[in-house]
Motif scaffolding. Structure first.
Motif, PDB file in Angstrom:
ATOM      1  N   THR A   1       0.854  -1.189   0.000  1.00 16.11           N
ATOM      2  CA  THR A   1       0.000   0.000   0.000  1.00 16.11           C
ATOM      3  C   THR A   1       0.888   1.237   0.000  1.00 16.11           C
ATOM      4  OG1 THR A   1      -1.671  -1.175   1.308  1.00 16.11           O
ATOM      5  CG2 THR A   1      -1.833   1.231   1.220  1.00 16.11           C
ATOM      6  N   GLN A   2       0.613   2.148  -0.917  1.00 17.91           N
ATOM      7  CA  GLN A   2       1.342   3.419  -0.939  1.00 17.91           C
ATOM      8  C   GLN A   2       0.457   4.472  -0.288  1.00 17.91           C
ATOM      9  OE1 GLN A   2       2.518   4.312  -4.938  1.00 17.91           O
ATOM     10  NE2 GLN A   2       3.608   2.382  -5.185  1.00 17.91           N
ATOM     11  N   TYR A   3       1.060   5.385   0.436  1.00 21.10           N
ATOM     12  CA  TYR A   3       0.280   6.437   1.084  1.00 21.10           C
ATOM     13  C   TYR A   3       1.085   7.724   1.154  1.00 21.10           C
ATOM     14  CZ  TYR A   3       2.772   4.219   4.982  1.00 21.10           C
ATOM     15  OH  TYR A   3       3.733   3.659   5.784  1.00 21.10           O
ATOM     16  N   ARG A   4       0.330   8.816   1.139  1.00 23.11           N
ATOM     17  CA  ARG A   4       0.911  10.166   1.211  1.00 23.11           C
ATOM     18  C   ARG A   4       0.143  10.978   2.237  1.00 23.11           C
ATOM     19  NH1 ARG A   4      -0.068  12.961  -3.854  1.00 23.11           N
ATOM     20  NH2 ARG A   4      -1.797  11.554  -4.120  1.00 23.11           N
ATOM     21  N   VAL A   5       0.793  11.962   2.821  1.00 24.69           N
ATOM     22  CA  VAL A   5       0.134  12.875   3.752  1.00 24.69           C
ATOM     23  C   VAL A   5       0.311  14.309   3.262  1.00 24.69           C
ATOM     24  CG1 VAL A   5       0.320  11.374   5.778  1.00 24.69           C
ATOM     25  CG2 VAL A   5       2.177  12.956   5.247  1.00 24.69           C
ATOM     26  N   SER A   6      -0.543  15.181   3.749  1.00 25.98           N
ATOM     27  CA  SER A   6      -0.512  16.578   3.322  1.00 25.98           C
ATOM     28  C   SER A   6       0.729  17.306   3.813  1.00 25.98           C
ATOM     29  CB  SER A   6      -1.759  17.298   3.825  1.00 25.98           C
ATOM     30  OG  SER A   6      -1.897  17.107   5.229  1.00 25.98           O
ATOM     31  N   SER A   7       1.206  16.983   5.019  1.00 29.12           N
ATOM     32  CA  SER A   7       2.356  17.690   5.577  1.00 29.12           C
ATOM     33  C   SER A   7       2.925  16.902   6.756  1.00 29.12           C
ATOM     34  CB  SER A   7       1.953  19.091   6.049  1.00 29.12           C
ATOM     35  OG  SER A   7       1.038  19.002   7.129  1.00 29.12           O
TER      36      SER A   7
ATOM     37  N   TRP B   1      -4.632  15.887   5.172  1.00 28.23           N
ATOM     38  CA  TRP B   1      -5.191  14.702   4.515  1.00 28.23           C
ATOM     39  C   TRP B   1      -4.177  13.577   4.413  1.00 28.23           C
ATOM     40  CZ3 TRP B   1      -2.091  13.797   0.443  1.00 28.23           C
ATOM     41  CH2 TRP B   1      -1.505  14.884  -0.194  1.00 28.23           C
ATOM     42  N   LEU B   2      -4.714  12.403   4.094  1.00 26.73           N
ATOM     43  CA  LEU B   2      -3.942  11.190   3.912  1.00 26.73           C
ATOM     44  C   LEU B   2      -4.569  10.432   2.749  1.00 26.73           C
ATOM     45  CD1 LEU B   2      -2.040   8.890   5.043  1.00 26.73           C
ATOM     46  CD2 LEU B   2      -3.923   8.287   6.538  1.00 26.73           C
ATOM     47  N   ILE B   3      -3.760  10.002   1.782  1.00 24.06           N
ATOM     48  CA  ILE B   3      -4.259   9.255   0.621  1.00 24.06           C
ATOM     49  C   ILE B   3      -3.604   7.878   0.587  1.00 24.06           C
ATOM     50  CG2 ILE B   3      -4.340   9.109  -1.907  1.00 24.06           C
ATOM     51  CD1 ILE B   3      -4.466  12.151  -1.991  1.00 24.06           C
ATOM     52  N   PHE B   4      -4.439   6.846   0.444  1.00 20.20           N
ATOM     53  CA  PHE B   4      -3.969   5.465   0.286  1.00 20.20           C
ATOM     54  C   PHE B   4      -4.158   5.039  -1.159  1.00 20.20           C
ATOM     55  CE2 PHE B   4      -5.356   5.555   4.714  1.00 20.20           C
ATOM     56  CZ  PHE B   4      -4.322   4.908   5.361  1.00 20.20           C
ATOM     57  N   ASP B   5      -3.144   4.408  -1.738  1.00 17.33           N
ATOM     58  CA  ASP B   5      -3.254   3.739  -3.038  1.00 17.33           C
ATOM     59  C   ASP B   5      -3.047   2.254  -2.770  1.00 17.33           C
ATOM     60  OD1 ASP B   5      -3.593   5.841  -5.076  1.00 17.33           O
ATOM     61  OD2 ASP B   5      -1.682   6.560  -4.287  1.00 17.33           O
ATOM     62  N   PHE B   6      -4.132   1.484  -2.849  1.00 16.21           N
ATOM     63  CA  PHE B   6      -4.075   0.060  -2.539  1.00 16.21           C
ATOM     64  C   PHE B   6      -3.607  -0.733  -3.758  1.00 16.21           C
ATOM     65  CE2 PHE B   6      -7.222   1.797   0.419  1.00 16.21           C
ATOM     66  CZ  PHE B   6      -6.659   1.383   1.623  1.00 16.21           C
ATOM     67  N   PRO B   7      -2.938  -1.870  -3.536  1.00 11.51           N
ATOM     68  CA  PRO B   7      -2.427  -2.666  -4.660  1.00 11.51           C
ATOM     69  C   PRO B   7      -3.529  -3.347  -5.472  1.00 11.51           C
ATOM     70  CG  PRO B   7      -1.970  -3.763  -2.575  1.00 11.51           C
ATOM     71  CD  PRO B   7      -2.534  -2.415  -2.252  1.00 11.51           C
ATOM     72  N   GLN B   8      -4.736  -3.419  -4.917  1.00 12.86           N
ATOM     73  CA  GLN B   8      -5.880  -3.956  -5.649  1.00 12.86           C
ATOM     74  C   GLN B   8      -7.151  -3.318  -5.098  1.00 12.86           C
ATOM     75  OE1 GLN B   8      -5.403  -8.161  -4.179  1.00 12.86           O
ATOM     76  NE2 GLN B   8      -7.627  -8.024  -4.087  1.00 12.86           N
TER      77      GLN B   8
ATOM     78  N   LYS C   1      -9.073   8.555   0.318  1.00 13.44           N
ATOM     79  CA  LYS C   1      -8.544   9.815   0.859  1.00 13.44           C
ATOM     80  C   LYS C   1      -9.299  10.134   2.137  1.00 13.44           C
ATOM     81  CE  LYS C   1      -7.742  14.691  -0.257  1.00 13.44           C
ATOM     82  NZ  LYS C   1      -7.911  15.737  -1.285  1.00 13.44           N
ATOM     83  N   ILE C   2      -8.553  10.373   3.197  1.00 14.64           N
ATOM     84  CA  ILE C   2      -9.139  10.791   4.467  1.00 14.64           C
ATOM     85  C   ILE C   2      -8.724  12.233   4.692  1.00 14.64           C
ATOM     86  CG2 ILE C   2      -9.211  10.397   6.950  1.00 14.64           C
ATOM     87  CD1 ILE C   2      -8.427   7.439   6.248  1.00 14.64           C
ATOM     88  N   THR C   3      -9.705  13.107   4.819  1.00 16.12           N
ATOM     89  CA  THR C   3      -9.444  14.530   5.015  1.00 16.12           C
ATOM     90  C   THR C   3      -9.855  14.924   6.427  1.00 16.12           C
ATOM     91  OG1 THR C   3      -9.877  14.960   2.679  1.00 16.12           O
ATOM     92  CG2 THR C   3      -9.904  16.862   4.156  1.00 16.12           C
TER      93      THR C   3
END
Length: 141
Positions: free
Chosen positions: A10-16, A48-55, A115-117
Motif C-alpha cells: 500500500t502506498q500512502y501520502r500525507v498533506s504535511s 489529509w492522507l491518501i492510500f493507493d491500494f495494490p488492488q 482519501k481521508i481529510t
C-alpha cells in the motif's frame, strides 16, 4: 471478515509533516504499532492522507487514535477507482481524546484509492497528531 487493508504494498501520502521532520514525525509512524510514535502534521486546515491500494478493496471501518487537543473535529472519507475523481464515502466526527476510535463505513463500492481529510482540528493552529490509523475491509473480487 474485515481485516487491515494497509499492507507493505500500500502506498500512502500525507498533506504535511511538522517542520518536514519525517524522521521524528513521518507518516510511517501511524502504522508501526508503537504507541510512542506518531504522525504530526504541520499547521493548517484540511490535512489529509491518501492510500493507493495494490488492488480494489471494500472499506468497512476506519480506526484512528489522535492525541487529545490535536484531533480532527470533522473528517471526510472519499474513494475512487484508478484515474477517477474522489467521491465522498462517509463523514465522521471524532471525539477530542486519546482513545482509539472506530468508525463503521456503510456499504461501499470497490475502490482503489482512499482519501481521508481532516477538515479542521481541535488545535488552534490546525495541527493533527495521529498515533494509530487503520483502514479495515476486504479485498474486492
Amino acid at each position: 471478515m474485515a481485516a487491515s487493508l494497509v499492507c507493505g504494498k500500500t502506498q500512502y501520502r500525507v498533506s504535511s509533516v511538522l517542520n518536514r521532520d519525517v524522521k521524528q514525525f513521518g507518516k510511517k509512524f501511524m502504522f508501526d504499532s508503537n504507541e510512542e510514535t506518531c504522525w504530526n502534521s504541520d499547521q493548517g486546515d484540511c490535512q489529509w492522507l491518501i492510500f493507493d491500494f495494490p488492488q480494489s478493496v471494500r472499506v468497512s471501518e476506519l480506526k484512528v487514535q489522535f492525541q487529545g487537543g490535536f484531533s480532527a473535529k470533522t473528517c471526510r472519507m472519499e474513494g475512487c477507482s484508478v484515474d477517477e475523481d474522489f467521491k465522498v464515502i462517509s463523514h465522521f466526527y471524532p471525539e477530542d481524546n486519546n482513545s482509539l476510535q472506530c468508525f463503521p463505513i456503510q456499504e461501499v463500492a470497490a475502490v482503489d484509492r482512499v482519501k481521508i481529510t481532516f477538515e479542521n482540528s481541535a488545535d488552534f493552529f490546525g495541527r493533527i497528531i495521529v498515533y494509530i490509523l487503520d483502514v479495515l475491509g476486504e479485498k474486492a473480487t
